[in-house]
Design a protein around this motif. Structure first.
Motif, PDB file in Angstrom:
ATOM      1  N   GLY A 122       3.478  -1.577   4.731  1.00 34.41           N
ATOM      2  CA  GLY A 122       2.953  -2.929   4.685  1.00 34.41           C
ATOM      3  C   GLY A 122       4.061  -3.943   4.566  1.00 34.41           C
ATOM      4  O   GLY A 122       5.246  -3.636   4.694  1.00 34.41           O
ATOM      5  N   LYS A 123       3.657  -5.176   4.312  1.00 40.07           N
ATOM      6  CA  LYS A 123       4.612  -6.273   4.230  1.00 40.07           C
ATOM      7  C   LYS A 123       4.323  -7.118   2.997  1.00 40.07           C
ATOM      8  O   LYS A 123       3.294  -6.964   2.358  1.00 40.07           O
ATOM      9  CB  LYS A 123       4.540  -7.117   5.493  1.00 40.07           C
ATOM     10  CG  LYS A 123       3.179  -7.748   5.724  1.00 40.07           C
ATOM     11  CD  LYS A 123       3.163  -8.541   7.005  1.00 40.07           C
ATOM     12  CE  LYS A 123       1.777  -9.151   7.211  1.00 40.07           C
ATOM     13  NZ  LYS A 123       1.729  -9.983   8.385  1.00 40.07           N
ATOM     14  N   VAL A 124       5.239  -8.015   2.703  1.00 43.80           N
ATOM     15  CA  VAL A 124       5.058  -8.919   1.574  1.00 43.80           C
ATOM     16  C   VAL A 124       3.871  -9.830   1.881  1.00 43.80           C
ATOM     17  O   VAL A 124       3.772 -10.391   2.975  1.00 43.80           O
ATOM     18  CB  VAL A 124       6.321  -9.761   1.327  1.00 43.80           C
ATOM     19  CG1 VAL A 124       6.067 -10.802   0.246  1.00 43.80           C
ATOM     20  CG2 VAL A 124       7.486  -8.860   0.949  1.00 43.80           C
ATOM     21  N   THR A 125       2.977  -9.945   0.931  1.00 41.63           N
ATOM     22  CA  THR A 125       1.816 -10.817   1.086  1.00 41.63           C
ATOM     23  C   THR A 125       1.688 -11.686  -0.150  1.00 41.63           C
ATOM     24  O   THR A 125       2.286 -11.416  -1.187  1.00 41.63           O
ATOM     25  CB  THR A 125       0.513 -10.011   1.257  1.00 41.63           C
ATOM     26  OG1 THR A 125       0.282  -9.243   0.066  1.00 41.63           O
ATOM     27  CG2 THR A 125       0.580  -9.085   2.454  1.00 41.63           C
ATOM     28  N   SER A 133       0.848  -1.176   0.000  1.00 39.21           N
ATOM     29  CA  SER A 133       0.000   0.000   0.000  1.00 39.21           C
ATOM     30  C   SER A 133       0.888   1.232   0.000  1.00 39.21           C
ATOM     31  O   SER A 133       1.952   1.235   0.594  1.00 39.21           O
ATOM     32  CB  SER A 133      -0.883   0.017   1.244  1.00 39.21           C
ATOM     33  OG  SER A 133      -1.652  -1.143   1.299  1.00 39.21           O
ATOM     34  N   ALA A 134       0.448   2.267  -0.664  1.00 37.01           N
ATOM     35  CA  ALA A 134       1.192   3.513  -0.650  1.00 37.01           C
ATOM     36  C   ALA A 134       0.438   4.517   0.198  1.00 37.01           C
ATOM     37  O   ALA A 134      -0.773   4.636   0.099  1.00 37.01           O
ATOM     38  CB  ALA A 134       1.369   4.046  -2.068  1.00 37.01           C
ATOM     39  N   ASP A 135       1.165   5.267   1.050  1.00 36.80           N
ATOM     40  CA  ASP A 135       0.504   6.297   1.830  1.00 36.80           C
ATOM     41  C   ASP A 135       0.419   7.563   0.985  1.00 36.80           C
ATOM     42  O   ASP A 135       0.842   7.598  -0.170  1.00 36.80           O
ATOM     43  CB  ASP A 135       1.217   6.526   3.166  1.00 36.80           C
ATOM     44  CG  ASP A 135       2.625   7.094   3.010  1.00 36.80           C
ATOM     45  OD1 ASP A 135       2.928   7.636   1.932  1.00 36.80           O
ATOM     46  OD2 ASP A 135       3.400   6.989   3.975  1.00 36.80           O
TER      47      ASP A 135
END
Length: 159
Positions: free
Chosen positions: A39-42, A30-32
């Motif tokens: 976030g993390k790798v999903t 996700s970008a803020d």
């Protein structure tokens, strides 16, 4: 899938569907508001099946050295791909738009962005974009050197 920032991310996401989540993962961060990644790798398993989209069991693997082929397709709105069949197993991920696949027997499958699809093998069908935006599809073929990915049937007219 809105999380794809570029074609490479889409490629790796689709490849994870081909290789399985145990073999490959992809990041969808996700970008803020400042453009920084959070976030993390999903990973998400999109599909696990031994059947094509119409419920028919897939054939056994070919014997001999495999040739894996990846193809990027773009279907502009209103465009149709002619009647054809695939002599090899293939599947992919639609990353943008909507694609309708129609079997010669009348069975229909509508694939939406973010969905994986397993194509029919040795069954005549065609695809068309009935939507309003270009459909972008990444397909992966499990083939062998010299084999066609598709056999066209120009003798069957499109509607």
């Amino acid at each position: 899938m809105k999380c794809f920032k570029n074609k490479l991310a889409a490629w790796f996401f689709a490849a994870s569907a081909l290789c399985g989540t145990a073999a490959m993962t992809t990041a969808c961060k996700s970008a803020d508001v400042n453009g920084k990644s959070a976030g993390k790798v999903t990973n998400v398993e999109l599909l696990r099946t031994s059947q094509s989209w119409d419920g028919v069991e897939l054939p056994d693997y070919l014997k001999g050295r495999p040739e894996l082929v990846a193809v990027h397709y773009e279907f502009p709105p209103g465009k149709k791909l002619g009647w054809h069949h695939h002599p090899v197993m293939n599947y992919g991920v639609l990353v943008k738009g909507e694609l309708t696949i129609i079997g010669q027997d009348g069975k229909t499958k509508v694939v939406h962005a973010g969905e994986a699809v397993v194509e029919m093998v040795n069954t005549i069908h065609h695809g068309e974009n009935r939507g309003k935006e270009t459909a972008v599809l990444y397909m992966f073929y499990l083939s062998q050197a010299g084999m066609p990915l598709a056999v066209q049937h120009p003798e069957i007219p499109l509607e």
